[in-house]
Design an enzyme around this catalytic site. Structure first.
Site, mmCIF file in Angstrom:
data_model
loop_
_atom_site.group_PDB
_atom_site.id
_atom_site.type_symbol
_atom_site.label_atom_id
_atom_site.label_comp_id
_atom_site.label_asym_id
_atom_site.label_seq_id
_atom_site.Cartn_x
_atom_site.Cartn_y
_atom_site.Cartn_z
ATOM 1 N N GLN A 19 -4.620 -5.277 6.677
ATOM 2 C CA GLN A 19 -5.931 -6.312 5.696
ATOM 3 C C GLN A 19 -5.511 -7.798 6.638
ATOM 4 O OE1 GLN A 19 -7.746 -5.348 3.840
ATOM 5 N NE2 GLN A 19 -7.240 -3.262 3.256
ATOM 6 N N LYS A 39 -11.008 -1.491 9.924
ATOM 7 C CA LYS A 39 -11.020 -2.193 9.681
ATOM 8 C C LYS A 39 -11.442 -3.402 10.381
ATOM 9 C CE LYS A 39 -7.120 -0.702 6.022
ATOM 10 N NZ LYS A 39 -8.514 -0.147 4.894
ATOM 11 N N ASP A 76 3.044 -4.636 7.819
ATOM 12 C CA ASP A 76 1.375 -3.746 7.045
ATOM 13 C C ASP A 76 0.903 -4.517 7.871
ATOM 14 O OD1 ASP A 76 -0.540 -2.450 6.591
ATOM 15 O OD2 ASP A 76 0.612 -2.027 4.954
ATOM 16 N N CYS A 134 -4.619 3.011 -3.811
ATOM 17 C CA CYS A 134 -3.390 3.116 -3.061
ATOM 18 C C CYS A 134 -2.321 2.177 -3.043
ATOM 19 C CB CYS A 134 -3.855 3.924 -1.360
ATOM 20 S SG CYS A 134 -4.947 4.746 -1.654
ATOM 21 N N HIS A 140 0.678 -1.160 -0.256
ATOM 22 C CA HIS A 140 0.075 -0.246 -0.005
ATOM 23 C C HIS A 140 1.355 0.705 -0.004
ATOM 24 C CE1 HIS A 140 -3.148 3.066 1.593
ATOM 25 N NE2 HIS A 140 -3.997 2.568 1.477
#
Length: 420
Positions: free
Chosen positions: A217, A240, A214, A378, A137
């Site tokens: 997700q 999220k 990261d 993104c 991202h």
């Protein structure tokens, strides 16, 4: 990864009633858009919030609101207790060793920038190299580019294959004596690819290189155990995970956090201040300058409690069932192409329709009450890799249903008729 691999071979559907059981917890799902029932398939951008989290936010604002860490009166003590309880909830959620390893941030982007400023600007020098991947991202690309430009460092990038999988052999070849840091995504937001981060972390550590993950997700879709992964940093966002916006966490190993310089200066991140010298507070407070998003943190904790009661394994199994069903339905439509075909992925389905721009897809689906994400997500390097400007992305949560996927498929057929 073992859990996900097992789910790929499941022939039964023990969790097929999950949406029916929990869907009523989300009042926004009763909404109508353009006189059609809302079909919300943009969960990778932001999931919806259950009533229990909404109620928790209201209870804080109406009966517990005060600033924290700064007073001895009743409300301040209550607010401080609830805020720190939320920190411990997040600690247990990812199995961090200590609650002081959990830093509240405004989200994943803020957390990555904290590491860039606090660790990168202190320890990365001219000529050093930082490894990223083609699946990142922008929030895990741009901060490192800013650092590289400032320091004279170099960015090295792990390529992907046509299925959207990292080429791990190429990753290992990128390491050399100048490699100083690795930043990589656990799950691609654009494709849903699950990266083999545990082995990638282990390889980096063999070279003495720290790793940031990261997890924006990944955390909503699978169990995350930072001690098992042995990552040095792990970041994700509340919105999220059925929580509020404006809140997230950075996990960091205590030893590394203690070695870092603060990202922001101000109240609560100090031990003492004179005009001659300031001494900093202990972690985690060294990185939480000013009044934090107290209500959002408490709401985040409530969201984690809600998801934990359902169970991440059950959520992962059901979402994978939805992904398989959606893939089976959409892959058979002539002129529709799924981008990212690895078997190891979360419930994200990114697709293009021949002759139709993704923005038109999103606009026409919206007329039917269907919410999907369109654009480059993104993640422009991924789009460049597949030589496309954008995709339409349907992303599923445990409150989605197969009937909603059928509605999406009908919408795709309708779009093709418009452009035929």
């Amino acid at each position: 990864m073992k859990i996900v691999d097992a789910l790929l071979d499941m022939n039964t559907s023990p969790t097929s009633e999950l949406a029916a059981r929990y869907r009523a917890d989300f009042p926004i799902l009763n909404l109508k858009v353009n006189d059609k029932p809302l079909v919300y398939l943009d969960n990778a951008a932001s999931s919806q919030m259950p009533q229990s989290v909404i109620d928790r936010l209201i209870r804080y604002q109406t009966t517990q609101h005060a600033n924290i860490h700064r007073a001895v009166h009743y409300l301040s003590e209550i607010a401080t207790r609830e805020y720190e309880t939320a920190r411990r909830t997040l600690q247990h959620f990812i199995n961090a060793r200590e609650d002081r390893e959990i830093i509240f941030t405004s989200g994943t982007t803020d957390a990555i920038n904290l590491v860039m400023h606090g660790y990168g600007r202190k320890f990365i020098q001219s000529g050093d190299e930082i490894i990223l991947t083609n699946l990142e991202h922008h929030s895990n690309i741009v901060p490192w580019q800013m650092l590289a430009e400032e320091k004279g460092a170099t960015i090295r990038v792990v390529p992907i294959n046509d299925a959207g999988e990292l080429l791990v052999d190429e990753y290992e070849k990128l390491f050399n004596p100048r490699t100083r840091f690795v930043a990589l995504t656990h799950v691609s937001n654009a494709l849903g690819t699950i990266n083999p981060i545990k082995s990638m972390i282990a390889f980096a550590h063999q070279q003495g290189v720290p790793v940031l993950i990261d997890g924006a997700q990944a955390a909503p879709h699978m169990k995350v155990d930072v001690q098992d992964l042995d990552c040095d940093f792990y970041a994700f966002s509340g919105h999220k995970l059925c929580g509020p916006t404006g809140i997230g966490i950075l996990y960091g190993k205590a030893k590394l956090l203690e070695s870092m310089q603060p990202f922001k200066g101000g109240g609560d991140m100090i031990a003492s201040v004179t005009f001659e010298k300031t001494t900093y507070n202990t972690i985690p407070y060294k990185f939480e300058a000013g009044t934090p998003p107290i209500a959002a943190a408490i709401g985040f904790g409530a969201a984690i409690e809600y998801l934990s009661k359902i169970g991440l394994d059950a959520i992962a199994a059901y979402e994978h069932e939805l992904l398989n069903y959606a893939t089976e339905q959409i892959i058979t439509i002539p002129g529709v192409h799924i981008i990212g075909n690895t078997r190891t992925k979360v419930a994200v389905l990114s697709f293009i329709i021949d002759g139709v721009h993704p923005h038109d897809v999103g606009t026409l689906l919206n007329q039917e009450g269907i919410a999907v994400r369109t654009g480059h997500h993104c993640a422009q390097p991924i789009m460049q890799r597949f030589k496309i400007p954008a995709t339409s992305r349907a992303s599923f949560a445990f409150y989605n249903t197969k009937a909603e996927i059928n509605t999406l498929v009908e919408g795709i057929h309708s779009i093709q008729k418009v452009f035929s």
